[in-house]
Scaffold this active site. Structure first.
Site, mmCIF file in Angstrom:
data_model
loop_
_atom_site.group_PDB
_atom_site.id
_atom_site.type_symbol
_atom_site.label_atom_id
_atom_site.label_comp_id
_atom_site.label_asym_id
_atom_site.label_seq_id
_atom_site.Cartn_x
_atom_site.Cartn_y
_atom_site.Cartn_z
ATOM 1 C CD GLU A 100 -2.800 1.267 0.004
ATOM 2 O OE1 GLU A 100 -2.879 2.353 -0.620
ATOM 3 O OE2 GLU A 100 -3.442 0.260 -0.322
ATOM 4 N NE ARG A 117 -10.582 11.518 -15.726
ATOM 5 C CZ ARG A 117 -10.695 10.702 -14.681
ATOM 6 N NH1 ARG A 117 -9.985 9.611 -14.637
ATOM 7 N NH2 ARG A 117 -11.499 11.006 -13.695
ATOM 8 C CB SER A 129 -5.191 -0.527 -7.757
ATOM 9 O OG SER A 129 -6.361 -0.984 -7.135
#
Length: 161
Positions: A100, A117, A129
């Site tokens: 993490e 983006r 992730s």
């Protein structure tokens, strides 16, 4: 026939000039890399503690996983298993925190570069992730395989009375 250094090009000529893109070019001076010994260790400790403070303050996922750690570490220490199983239980929980923290650092670096983006930014964040998800899976699998049979045995004894 042996080739002597004097027979070939001068060693300085063998790899000139060193441009900024040359992988053998010396790195620019970094004032943060000058510490040695205890001073380096002290600064590393301060930076690490600062990293924990930032993660606790800014990263909700890290806070959630830290809460899980606060519950699972004491439980893992008191489960009646051998030393290797204790290490696996506790290590799997700490692995989640490690991954993490690395994921959060990747996200921060991507956001530092640009908040717009971009497909590569999305890919980097998604991969981070996914790494956290794999670490969580390893943690759950470790706990189920080690603690699961004990829980089944305990509940069987408790229900059987």
């Amino acid at each position: 026939m042996r080739l002597h250094l004097s027979d070939s090009h001068d060693s300085a000529d063998a790899h000139e000039p060193l441009g900024p893109d040359d992988p053998l070019a010396p790195l620019p001076f970094n004032p943060y890399k000058g510490n040695r010994g205890i001073t380096r260790a002290w600064h590393a400790l301060k930076n690490s503690l600062n990293g924990f403070r930032v993660a606790i303050r800014e990263e909700s996922a890290f806070r959630q996983e830290l809460t899980l750690t606060a519950i699972l570490v004491p439980c893992g220490m008191f489960v009646p298993v051998d030393a290797v199983s204790h290490v696996l239980l506790l290590g799997s929980v700490l692995l989640v925190l490690i991954v993490e923290l690395l994921n959060s650092s990747v996200e921060a670096a991507i956001d530092r570069i640009s908040l717009e983006r971009h497909e590569l930014s999305k890919r980097a964040k998604d991969l981070g992730s996914a790494a956290v998800m794999v670490a969580l899976f390893v943690c759950v699998m470790t706990w189920v395989l080690i603690v699961g049979p004990l829980v089944v045995r305990w509940t069987g004894h408790w229900i059987g009375r």
